[in-house]
Enzyme design. Structure first.
Site, mmCIF file in Angstrom:
data_model
loop_
_atom_site.group_PDB
_atom_site.id
_atom_site.type_symbol
_atom_site.label_atom_id
_atom_site.label_comp_id
_atom_site.label_asym_id
_atom_site.label_seq_id
_atom_site.Cartn_x
_atom_site.Cartn_y
_atom_site.Cartn_z
ATOM 1 N N ARG A 156 2.493 7.169 16.525
ATOM 2 C CA ARG A 156 1.087 7.580 16.527
ATOM 3 C C ARG A 156 0.396 7.135 17.812
ATOM 4 O O ARG A 156 -0.404 7.875 18.388
ATOM 5 C CB ARG A 156 0.352 7.001 15.315
ATOM 6 N N ARG B 275 1.083 11.991 11.307
ATOM 7 C CA ARG B 275 2.100 11.256 10.574
ATOM 8 C C ARG B 275 3.000 10.523 11.548
ATOM 9 O O ARG B 275 2.938 10.700 12.752
ATOM 10 C CB ARG B 275 2.938 12.219 9.719
ATOM 11 N N CYS C 194 -1.253 10.113 -4.864
ATOM 12 C CA CYS C 194 -1.246 9.825 -3.423
ATOM 13 C C CYS C 194 -2.362 10.555 -2.684
ATOM 14 O O CYS C 194 -2.646 10.241 -1.530
ATOM 15 C CB CYS C 194 0.108 10.164 -2.809
ATOM 16 N N ARG D 106 -8.035 8.135 1.991
ATOM 17 C CA ARG D 106 -9.049 7.088 1.830
ATOM 18 C C ARG D 106 -9.897 6.983 3.090
ATOM 19 O O ARG D 106 -11.144 6.904 3.027
ATOM 20 C CB ARG D 106 -8.344 5.751 1.536
ATOM 21 N N ARG D 107 -9.240 6.965 4.247
ATOM 22 C CA ARG D 107 -9.985 6.867 5.510
ATOM 23 C C ARG D 107 -10.771 8.141 5.785
ATOM 24 O O ARG D 107 -11.916 8.089 6.247
ATOM 25 C CB ARG D 107 -9.026 6.569 6.663
ATOM 26 N N LYS E 266 0.819 -1.223 0.000
ATOM 27 C CA LYS E 266 0.000 0.000 0.000
ATOM 28 C C LYS E 266 0.845 1.263 0.000
ATOM 29 O O LYS E 266 0.332 2.348 -0.282
ATOM 30 C CB LYS E 266 -0.968 -0.009 1.185
ATOM 31 N N ASP E 267 2.156 1.152 0.302
ATOM 32 C CA ASP E 267 3.046 2.318 0.273
ATOM 33 C C ASP E 267 3.770 2.476 -1.061
ATOM 34 O O ASP E 267 4.558 3.408 -1.236
ATOM 35 C CB ASP E 267 4.101 2.220 1.384
#
Length: 309
Positions: free
Chosen positions: A157, A151, A244, A133-134, A83-84
């Site tokens: 986080r 980030r 992105c 997306r979230r 996904k990155d």
């Protein structure tokens, strides 16, 4: 007796990335007992930057240095979360994804210190996530909640959550499991509640295409169904030319009859527009192309291009 072959593995120096590399080392050792491995840690520009990824050129900020090290011959293998990896362009010439490891959980999770679910959070609760997306799906289903850009790796986080910077976090289930923090999960969201990113839960192993010995050794770790599913998802992203800052979600699964199912959605940034497609095919490339074409007919280019990047 000849010395064992040495494979130098490049990885980002975050705890999660290093945990992922240890999985790769263990699987390589089991499949190829004669091979030795060495970890070469990197701190990428994406890890150093605290602002929006789009200002660094997108997801490539997490992979660029590893691509360069592979091509320069200073490492032999790079480990990436799919996904990155940018999906709007192919991997750099001279490199290849030699294997996709068996997919982990592709769902998203809520982490809330008080144990609440998204549906029970008070209006105005600050939800930490930097995923467009979230954010789009939060705006669509939970408009009373406030997304807050955050980030850093998962450990940092979680530390910010504990310090009260935000009220809750949205993180990948697989990432929390990889760092041993699955006990922090309050709620695992269904794919209908929060559709995953392309390549969620999948690790890709990238080598120089001309390095036949490494490609062969690493290829032994490839999971055939994960390869098919991820190929379909990444072809979809390639045809859509999502950047992105594009809220694009998709996931493929394998049906009992061997066909692939690919469900995909394209969102506007505010979640008010949703394009949806779901198709089946045995050919991964054809399926990704077809689902993307369906979304393009619905206006996906207009939705994607309306978002600054």
């Amino acid at each position: 007796m000849s010395d064992p072959q040495l494979i130098r593995i490049g990885a980002r120096s975050s705890p999660m990335s290093l945990a992922q590399v240890e999985r790769v080392r263990a699987e390589l050792a089991a499949a190829n007992p004669g091979i030795a491995t060495e970890v070469v840690p990197f701190t990428t520009s994406g890890d150093r930057w605290s602002g929006a990824l789009v200002e660094l050129g997108g997801k490539g900020a997490f992979t660029r240095e590893l691509d360069q090290a592979l091509l320069a011959g200073t490492i032999d293998l790079a480990v990436h979360c799919v996904k990155d990896v940018p999906g709007d362009r192919p991997v750099p010439a001279g490199t290849v994804f030699a294997a996709y490891l068996k997919r982990d959980d592709l769902r998203d999770a809520l982490v809330h210190p008080g144990g609440l679910t998204l549906d029970r959070l008070p209006a105005g609760s600050r939800i930490g996530t930097s995923s467009v997306r979230r954010v789009a799906q939060l705006a669509q289903r939970w408009p009373e909640l406030e997304p807050v850009p955050i980030r850093g790796n998962a450990n940092s986080r979680l530390a910010k959550l504990d310090a009260g910077v935000v009220d809750a976090l949205l993180l990948a289930v697989s990432g929390l499991e990889r760092i041993g923090a699955q006990d922090r999960i309050t709620e695992i969201l269904t794919v209908e509640q929060m559709m995953p990113a392309v390549g969620s839960g999948t690790l890709a192993l990238q080598c120089r295409s001309e390095d036949e010995a490494v490609v062969e050794a690493v290829g032994a770790l490839n999971d055939a169904e994960t390869f098919r599913q991820t190929t379909a998802e990444r072809m979809l992203l390639h045809v859509l030319q999502g950047h992105c800052n594009s809220p694009i979600a998709a996931f493929a699964t394998t049906e009992h009859d061997g066909r692939l199912s690919l469900r995909a959605r394209v969102f506007s940034a505010d979640g008010k527009t949703t394009l949806d497609a779901h198709e089946w095919d045995r050919n991964a490339l054809a399926l990704g192309t077809s689902v993307a074409a369906t979304l393009l007919r619905q206006g996906a280019h207009e939705v994607i291009n309306a978002i600054p990047h």
